[in-house]
Design a protein around this motif. Structure first.
Motif, PDB file in Angstrom:
ATOM      1  N   UNK A   1      22.542  57.476  51.123  1.00 49.00           N
ATOM      2  CA  UNK A   1      21.892  58.554  50.161  1.00 49.00           C
ATOM      3  C   UNK A   1      22.735  59.244  49.146  1.00 49.00           C
ATOM      4  N   UNK A   2      23.948  58.517  49.002  1.00 48.55           N
ATOM      5  CA  UNK A   2      25.230  59.289  48.176  1.00 48.55           C
ATOM      6  C   UNK A   2      25.431  60.632  48.303  1.00 48.55           C
ATOM      7  N   UNK A   3      25.445  61.039  49.658  1.00 48.66           N
ATOM      8  CA  UNK A   3      25.662  62.536  49.897  1.00 48.66           C
ATOM      9  C   UNK A   3      26.939  62.545  50.559  1.00 48.66           C
ATOM     10  N   UNK A   4      27.722  63.753  50.201  1.00 46.75           N
ATOM     11  CA  UNK A   4      28.908  64.212  50.977  1.00 46.75           C
ATOM     12  C   UNK A   4      28.550  64.965  51.969  1.00 46.75           C
ATOM     13  N   UNK A   5      29.531  65.535  53.050  1.00 45.29           N
ATOM     14  CA  UNK A   5      29.256  66.212  54.005  1.00 45.29           C
ATOM     15  C   UNK A   5      30.233  67.431  54.503  1.00 45.29           C
ATOM     16  N   UNK A   6      29.810  68.726  54.760  1.00 36.80           N
ATOM     17  CA  UNK A   6      30.784  69.600  55.041  1.00 36.80           C
ATOM     18  C   UNK A   6      30.510  70.036  56.665  1.00 36.80           C
ATOM     19  N   UNK A   7      31.526  70.249  57.225  1.00 35.97           N
ATOM     20  CA  UNK A   7      31.227  70.439  58.836  1.00 35.97           C
ATOM     21  C   UNK A   7      30.874  72.067  59.145  1.00 35.97           C
ATOM     22  N   UNK A   8      29.941  72.169  59.699  1.00 34.35           N
ATOM     23  CA  UNK A   8      29.536  73.939  60.198  1.00 34.35           C
ATOM     24  C   UNK A   8      29.602  73.701  61.809  1.00 34.35           C
TER      25      UNK A   8
ATOM     26  N   UNK B   1      18.877  65.644  61.997  1.00 32.92           N
ATOM     27  CA  UNK B   1      19.786  65.619  60.858  1.00 32.92           C
ATOM     28  C   UNK B   1      19.471  64.274  59.968  1.00 32.92           C
ATOM     29  N   UNK B   2      19.108  63.255  60.314  1.00 31.03           N
ATOM     30  CA  UNK B   2      18.815  62.121  59.596  1.00 31.03           C
ATOM     31  C   UNK B   2      17.714  62.272  58.686  1.00 31.03           C
ATOM     32  N   UNK B   3      16.753  62.999  59.208  1.00 32.98           N
ATOM     33  CA  UNK B   3      15.522  63.409  58.188  1.00 32.98           C
ATOM     34  C   UNK B   3      15.961  64.641  57.232  1.00 32.98           C
ATOM     35  N   UNK B   4      16.866  65.513  57.631  1.00 30.24           N
ATOM     36  CA  UNK B   4      17.411  66.448  56.826  1.00 30.24           C
ATOM     37  C   UNK B   4      18.237  65.730  55.788  1.00 30.24           C
ATOM     38  N   UNK B   5      19.133  64.922  55.906  1.00 36.26           N
ATOM     39  CA  UNK B   5      19.815  64.194  54.910  1.00 36.26           C
ATOM     40  C   UNK B   5      19.083  63.549  54.091  1.00 36.26           C
ATOM     41  N   UNK B   6      17.927  62.993  54.216  1.00 36.93           N
ATOM     42  CA  UNK B   6      16.888  62.064  53.348  1.00 36.93           C
ATOM     43  C   UNK B   6      16.195  63.260  52.432  1.00 36.93           C
ATOM     44  N   UNK B   7      15.839  64.557  53.174  1.00 37.46           N
ATOM     45  CA  UNK B   7      14.918  65.326  52.316  1.00 37.46           C
ATOM     46  C   UNK B   7      16.137  65.887  51.157  1.00 37.46           C
ATOM     47  N   UNK B   8      17.465  66.068  51.735  1.00 41.18           N
ATOM     48  CA  UNK B   8      18.319  66.908  50.755  1.00 41.18           C
ATOM     49  C   UNK B   8      18.614  65.961  49.709  1.00 41.18           C
ATOM     50  N   UNK B   9      18.500  64.694  49.735  1.00 39.63           N
ATOM     51  CA  UNK B   9      18.811  63.788  48.689  1.00 39.63           C
ATOM     52  C   UNK B   9      17.949  63.512  47.933  1.00 39.63           C
ATOM     53  N   UNK B  10      16.501  63.493  48.550  1.00 39.37           N
ATOM     54  CA  UNK B  10      15.248  63.555  47.508  1.00 39.37           C
ATOM     55  C   UNK B  10      15.175  64.746  46.700  1.00 39.37           C
ATOM     56  N   UNK B  11      15.912  65.833  47.210  1.00 38.70           N
ATOM     57  CA  UNK B  11      15.779  67.216  46.332  1.00 38.70           C
ATOM     58  C   UNK B  11      16.793  67.142  45.111  1.00 38.70           C
TER      59      UNK B  11
END
Length: 253
Positions: A49-56, A8-18
């Motif tokens: 990375x200044x991202x928010x989160x929703x739980x799934x 998930x940490x890598x996914x967070x970085x990827x989404x922030x980059x996008x």
């Protein structure tokens, strides 16, 4: 949404980059179960990375299972996920209603779901995390069907999956769901498909859904919250294209 096989940490970085705004973090094995991740590390990565989160949560957890031991185990798995999301900083966690209780009637299915959801709402009290249910094809995909759970439990939020409203129905159920429960709407999933029974999770424009029309209905309710692009493809280009399509259409409708 993160891929359950990936860190998930890598996914967070990827989404922030996008250039995405948040992660719809699904806590599922084989790589992203609640016991496989550190919620404080997730929270720090989101802040970095200044991202928010929703739980799934996993769609296959047997919330309404006829064996009490199994149902209790599912509730405990949801409770653990709830505690994870509280530490990670999420405000909402989704749950998929359970339709699977072979040889039991609809009343039993509803009773079991309500029992489990009631226990989880009690567990969520004071955590800062609300619980919302997602419409799913084949049993909880109309306003009346969702009302069997939302009406008795006013604390529950609604998680609207627009793609699902097109599946296993004669016509989209979205308008009726919003008319009845639009004030309970807390989160949205968006993806394309071709109707019928196949939940294809296609990029926007690759199926037959009139996305602009649905966004117009959504905007008409006053909703301006999170929308997850639940696009399942190994090529992130299609997610990026869907993101740009969504932002353009949202501004125009």
């Amino acid at each position: 949404m993160n891929h359950p096989r990936e860190n998930p940490l890598e996914e967070i970085r990827k989404f922030a980059h996008m250039g995405l705004d948040f992660i719809d973090l699904t806590l599922e094995p084989p790589g992203a179960g609640w016991w496989q991740c550190d919620p404080l590390a997730v929270r720090q990565a989101l802040a970095d990375h200044s991202l928010d989160i929703v739980g799934h949560t996993a769609y296959f957890l047997p919330l309404g299972h006829p064996f009490e031991e199994v149902r209790q185990g599912a509730v405990e798995a949801f409770r653990r996920s709830l505690m994870f999301f509280a530490k990670a900083g999420a405000s909402w966690m989704n749950i998929h209603p359970d339709r699977n209780a072979p040889m039991h009637d609809r009343n039993y299915v509803i009773k079991q779901n309500l029992k489990s959801l009631g226990e989880l709402l009690e567990a969520a009290d004071g955590t800062g995390v609300g619980i919302m249910i997602e419409n799913v094809p084949g049993g909880f995909n109309s306003a009346d069907q969702l009302g069997e759970l939302l009406d008795p439990l006013p604390q529950l939020g609604l998680h609207l999956d627009i793609g699902h409203t097109e599946l296993m129905v004669e016509a989209s159920t979205m308008k009726d769901i919003l008319a009845r429960f639009g004030d309970r709407l807390r989160h949205v999933h968006l993806h394309d498909n071709k109707g019928g029974v196949a939940d294809l999770h296609l990029p926007l424009g690759a199926g037959t859904i009139d996305v602009a029309s649905h966004l117009r209905k959504l905007k008409h309710t006053g909703y301006d919250g999170t929308i997850t692009l639940e696009v399942f493809t190994p090529d992130p280009t299609y997610l990026a294209i869907s993101m740009e399509k969504l932002r353009t259409m949202w501004d125009k409708v």
